[in-house]
Motif scaffolding. Structure first.
Motif, PDB file in Angstrom:
ATOM      1  N   ASP A   1      10.998  -4.497  -0.750  1.00 25.70           N
ATOM      2  CA  ASP A   1      10.429  -2.881  -0.301  1.00 25.70           C
ATOM      3  C   ASP A   1       9.712  -2.509  -1.699  1.00 25.70           C
ATOM      4  O   ASP A   1       8.979  -1.820  -1.688  1.00 25.70           O
ATOM      5  N   VAL A   2      10.387  -2.892  -2.871  1.00 29.74           N
ATOM      6  CA  VAL A   2       9.340  -2.281  -4.275  1.00 29.74           C
ATOM      7  C   VAL A   2       8.287  -2.730  -4.178  1.00 29.74           C
ATOM      8  O   VAL A   2       7.204  -2.469  -4.643  1.00 29.74           O
ATOM      9  N   ALA A   3       8.198  -4.349  -4.043  1.00 28.87           N
ATOM     10  CA  ALA A   3       6.583  -4.488  -3.842  1.00 28.87           C
ATOM     11  C   ALA A   3       6.214  -4.164  -3.158  1.00 28.87           C
ATOM     12  O   ALA A   3       4.934  -3.698  -3.933  1.00 28.87           O
ATOM     13  N   ASP A   4       6.554  -3.334  -2.000  1.00 28.19           N
ATOM     14  CA  ASP A   4       5.176  -3.756  -1.336  1.00 28.19           C
ATOM     15  C   ASP A   4       4.479  -1.571  -1.845  1.00 28.19           C
ATOM     16  O   ASP A   4       3.894  -1.523  -1.305  1.00 28.19           O
ATOM     17  N   THR A   5       6.135  -1.225  -2.162  1.00 29.54           N
ATOM     18  CA  THR A   5       5.784   0.764  -2.295  1.00 29.54           C
ATOM     19  C   THR A   5       4.712   0.587  -3.627  1.00 29.54           C
ATOM     20  O   THR A   5       3.272   0.936  -3.546  1.00 29.54           O
ATOM     21  N   VAL A   6       5.088  -0.260  -4.259  1.00 27.40           N
ATOM     22  CA  VAL A   6       3.851  -0.532  -5.930  1.00 27.40           C
ATOM     23  C   VAL A   6       2.403  -0.588  -5.640  1.00 27.40           C
ATOM     24  O   VAL A   6       1.119  -0.246  -6.341  1.00 27.40           O
ATOM     25  N   TRP A   7       2.501  -1.440  -4.466  1.00 26.75           N
ATOM     26  CA  TRP A   7       0.784  -2.339  -4.329  1.00 26.75           C
ATOM     27  C   TRP A   7       0.608  -1.409  -3.776  1.00 26.75           C
ATOM     28  O   TRP A   7      -0.761  -0.827  -3.447  1.00 26.75           O
ATOM     29  N   GLY A   8       1.433  -0.847  -2.257  1.00 24.83           N
ATOM     30  CA  GLY A   8       0.796   0.171  -1.695  1.00 24.83           C
ATOM     31  C   GLY A   8      -0.111   1.370  -1.630  1.00 24.83           C
ATOM     32  O   GLY A   8      -1.426   1.741  -2.011  1.00 24.83           O
ATOM     33  N   CYS A   9       0.998   2.104  -2.931  1.00 31.20           N
ATOM     34  CA  CYS A   9       0.592   3.248  -3.952  1.00 31.20           C
ATOM     35  C   CYS A   9      -1.335   2.817  -5.300  1.00 31.20           C
ATOM     36  O   CYS A   9      -1.647   3.447  -4.742  1.00 31.20           O
ATOM     37  N   SER A  10      -0.589   1.587  -5.600  1.00 28.56           N
ATOM     38  CA  SER A  10      -2.000   1.284  -6.279  1.00 28.56           C
ATOM     39  C   SER A  10      -3.324   1.395  -5.681  1.00 28.56           C
ATOM     40  O   SER A  10      -4.403   1.622  -5.989  1.00 28.56           O
ATOM     41  N   ALA A  11      -2.922   0.564  -4.029  1.00 23.33           N
ATOM     42  CA  ALA A  11      -3.982   0.090  -3.271  1.00 23.33           C
ATOM     43  C   ALA A  11      -4.754   1.759  -3.107  1.00 23.33           C
ATOM     44  O   ALA A  11      -5.695   1.522  -3.034  1.00 23.33           O
ATOM     45  N   LEU A  12      -4.165   2.487  -2.850  1.00 29.10           N
ATOM     46  CA  LEU A  12      -4.463   3.829  -1.693  1.00 29.10           C
ATOM     47  C   LEU A  12      -5.205   4.835  -2.886  1.00 29.10           C
ATOM     48  O   LEU A  12      -6.329   5.113  -3.095  1.00 29.10           O
ATOM     49  N   VAL A  13      -4.678   4.138  -4.510  1.00 35.08           N
ATOM     50  CA  VAL A  13      -5.322   4.473  -5.380  1.00 35.08           C
ATOM     51  C   VAL A  13      -6.748   4.207  -5.588  1.00 35.08           C
ATOM     52  O   VAL A  13      -8.117   4.790  -6.096  1.00 35.08           O
ATOM     53  N   ALA A  14      -6.141   2.975  -6.150  1.00 35.58           N
ATOM     54  CA  ALA A  14      -8.298   2.192  -6.219  1.00 35.58           C
ATOM     55  C   ALA A  14      -9.445   1.777  -5.286  1.00 35.58           C
ATOM     56  O   ALA A  14      -9.941   2.071  -5.879  1.00 35.58           O
ATOM     57  N   LEU A  15      -8.697   2.266  -4.193  1.00 38.17           N
ATOM     58  CA  LEU A  15      -9.990   2.884  -3.373  1.00 38.17           C
ATOM     59  C   LEU A  15      -9.963   3.732  -2.710  1.00 38.17           C
ATOM     60  O   LEU A  15     -10.445   4.544  -1.886  1.00 38.17           O
ATOM     61  N   GLY A  16      -9.881   4.704  -3.474  1.00 34.63           N
ATOM     62  CA  GLY A  16     -10.353   5.692  -3.523  1.00 34.63           C
ATOM     63  C   GLY A  16      -9.317   6.898  -2.267  1.00 34.63           C
ATOM     64  O   GLY A  16     -10.770   7.866  -2.010  1.00 34.63           O
ATOM     65  N   ARG A  17      -8.291   6.005  -1.751  1.00 32.04           N
ATOM     66  CA  ARG A  17      -7.723   7.232   0.013  1.00 32.04           C
ATOM     67  C   ARG A  17      -7.478   8.378  -0.923  1.00 32.04           C
ATOM     68  O   ARG A  17      -7.109   8.675   0.149  1.00 32.04           O
ATOM     69  N   VAL A  18      -6.698   8.272  -1.904  1.00 34.35           N
ATOM     70  CA  VAL A  18      -6.235   9.467  -2.399  1.00 34.35           C
ATOM     71  C   VAL A  18      -6.652   9.508  -3.780  1.00 34.35           C
ATOM     72  O   VAL A  18      -6.793   8.213  -4.364  1.00 34.35           O
ATOM     73  N   VAL A  19      -5.735  10.763  -4.161  1.00 31.10           N
ATOM     74  CA  VAL A  19      -6.868  10.959  -5.438  1.00 31.10           C
ATOM     75  C   VAL A  19      -5.402   9.952  -6.891  1.00 31.10           C
ATOM     76  O   VAL A  19      -6.830   9.830  -7.355  1.00 31.10           O
ATOM     77  N   GLN A  20      -4.731  10.208  -6.621  1.00 28.24           N
ATOM     78  CA  GLN A  20      -3.861  10.073  -7.769  1.00 28.24           C
ATOM     79  C   GLN A  20      -2.223   9.466  -6.750  1.00 28.24           C
ATOM     80  O   GLN A  20      -1.880   9.814  -5.895  1.00 28.24           O
ATOM     81  N   PRO A  21      -1.783   8.387  -7.490  1.00 29.96           N
ATOM     82  CA  PRO A  21      -0.278   7.986  -7.070  1.00 29.96           C
ATOM     83  C   PRO A  21       0.957   8.903  -6.557  1.00 29.96           C
ATOM     84  O   PRO A  21      -0.113  10.030  -7.523  1.00 29.96           O
ATOM     85  N   PRO A  22       1.651   9.112  -5.829  1.00 33.68           N
ATOM     86  CA  PRO A  22       2.421   9.946  -5.332  1.00 33.68           C
ATOM     87  C   PRO A  22       3.216   9.795  -6.785  1.00 33.68           C
ATOM     88  O   PRO A  22       3.010   8.896  -7.297  1.00 33.68           O
ATOM     89  N   PRO A  23       4.037  10.919  -6.749  1.00 28.78           N
ATOM     90  CA  PRO A  23       4.963  11.068  -7.598  1.00 28.78           C
ATOM     91  C   PRO A  23       6.653   9.983  -7.955  1.00 28.78           C
ATOM     92  O   PRO A  23       6.674   9.540  -9.323  1.00 28.78           O
ATOM     93  N   SER A  24       6.969   9.618  -5.825  1.00 22.67           N
ATOM     94  CA  SER A  24       7.036   8.413  -7.149  1.00 22.67           C
ATOM     95  C   SER A  24       6.961   6.886  -7.352  1.00 22.67           C
ATOM     96  O   SER A  24       7.766   6.042  -7.881  1.00 22.67           O
ATOM     97  N   TYR A  25       5.520   7.124  -7.491  1.00 22.59           N
ATOM     98  CA  TYR A  25       4.546   5.886  -8.146  1.00 22.59           C
ATOM     99  C   TYR A  25       5.668   5.568  -9.413  1.00 22.59           C
ATOM    100  O   TYR A  25       6.462   4.236  -9.113  1.00 22.59           O
ATOM    101  N   ALA A  26       5.465   6.302 -10.521  1.00 22.54           N
ATOM    102  CA  ALA A  26       6.520   5.844 -12.092  1.00 22.54           C
ATOM    103  C   ALA A  26       7.852   5.751 -11.284  1.00 22.54           C
ATOM    104  O   ALA A  26       8.511   4.911 -12.782  1.00 22.54           O
ATOM    105  N   ALA A  27       8.848   6.440 -10.776  1.00 21.92           N
ATOM    106  CA  ALA A  27      10.170   5.956 -10.737  1.00 21.92           C
ATOM    107  C   ALA A  27      10.540   4.351  -9.627  1.00 21.92           C
ATOM    108  O   ALA A  27      11.224   3.168 -10.074  1.00 21.92           O
ATOM    109  N   VAL A  28       9.295   3.788  -8.939  1.00 20.85           N
ATOM    110  CA  VAL A  28       9.550   3.174  -8.171  1.00 20.85           C
ATOM    111  C   VAL A  28       9.406   1.842  -9.652  1.00 20.85           C
ATOM    112  O   VAL A  28       9.601   0.469  -9.436  1.00 20.85           O
ATOM    113  N   TRP A  29       8.171   1.987 -10.337  1.00 19.71           N
ATOM    114  CA  TRP A  29       7.649   1.104 -11.360  1.00 19.71           C
ATOM    115  C   TRP A  29       9.121   1.040 -12.374  1.00 19.71           C
ATOM    116  O   TRP A  29       8.975  -0.094 -13.159  1.00 19.71           O
ATOM    117  N   ASP A  30       9.426   2.233 -11.941  1.00 22.36           N
ATOM    118  CA  ASP A  30      11.052   2.492 -13.231  1.00 22.36           C
ATOM    119  C   ASP A  30      11.951   1.127 -12.637  1.00 22.36           C
ATOM    120  O   ASP A  30      13.070   0.154 -13.681  1.00 22.36           O
TER     121      ASP A  30
END
Length: 244
Positions: free
Chosen positions: A29-58
């Motif tokens: 779940d951790v790997a899926d979440t950080v990868w999914g958030c990163s991909a959404l931003v990298a491909l311009g699907r969203v402007v910025q990662p959701p607030p939980s992004y940093a928490a999951v990296w923690d």
């Protein structure tokens, strides 16, 4: 969302859930979440990662590489790391997106050891070439253009199907696995394929993709030569100047 931009309500709900369960997430779940958030931003699907992004990296930082005891998970985490770095590359590279989390986002030291090694090992070993891929390379050679098959980028992070060193052009043969297997999507590229194109575009002057459903329908050598000459020259002008 099938590779598209998620609805804001759905994204907000997922973000709230991710933040709530982040400390207890499984490795997958951790790997899926950080990868999914990163991909959404990298491909311009969203402007910025959701607030939980940093928490999951923690949560990643609180674990050891042994907790991700699957090479695929380590590769997924390193891919997310590469996307994060891409978003913070200096001007002249990809450009830093506004409102991004800081480049110093907490990431564990083992990410650049065990996870990086797993990623680079996969790049070196996952180089299966199909008959059509080799046929495409042969056509390029017959057109008089110097080329290399399965050329690894200088940083060792990516492999190009066919590289034209005199023109700094990557030619990617996209087989069926590079598209969603759903007729309603009309041969839409997968997110991983879009990311590949994004990263290779930072590595060389031009990336040219050749879809399998266009190339394999060509039944004669002359038809294949004409297709390659037209398609590659259209995307990378000057490539076949000498050959023509």
């Amino acid at each position: 969302s099938g590779g598209g931009a998620p609805r804001q309500a759905a994204l907000s709900a997922l973000d709230a859930a991710a933040a709530r369960v982040a400390p207890d997430m499984s490795a997958q779940d951790v790997a899926d979440t950080v990868w999914g958030c990163s991909a959404l931003v990298a491909l311009g699907r969203v402007v910025q990662p959701p607030p939980s992004y940093a928490a999951v990296w923690d949560r990643v930082c609180s674990a050891s590489a042994d907790d991700f005891n699957d090479e695929a998970l380590l590769c997924q985490l390193f891919h997310a790391h590469l996307m994060h770095q891409l978003l913070h590359s200096p001007p002249g590279g990809s450009g830093v997106k506004e409102d991004m989390p800081p480049a110093s986002l907490n990431q564990p030291a083992w990410l650049m050891v065990e996870a990086r090694d797993a990623w680079m090992r996969n790049v070196r070993e996952d180089n299966t070439t199909s008959k059509s891929h080799l046929q495409l390379a042969r056509v390029i050679g017959e057109l008089g253009v110097r080329h290399e098959v399965e050329r690894v980028t200088d940083d060792g992070y990516f492999s190009m199907d066919i590289y034209l060193p005199d023109h700094d052009v990557a030619v990617e043969f996209d087989g069926p696995s590079h598209y969603y297997n759903d007729s309603s999507r009309a041969m839409t590229k997968t997110v991983k394929t879009e990311l590949r194109d994004l990263f290779l575009a930072k590595q060389c002057a031009k990336v040219v993709t050749v879809p399998w459903f266009e190339f394999t329908k060509l039944k004669s050598a002359e038809a294949r030569k004409a297709y390659v000459r037209d398609e590659v020259a259209n995307e990378a002008p000057g490539t076949f100047t000498v050959a023509l």
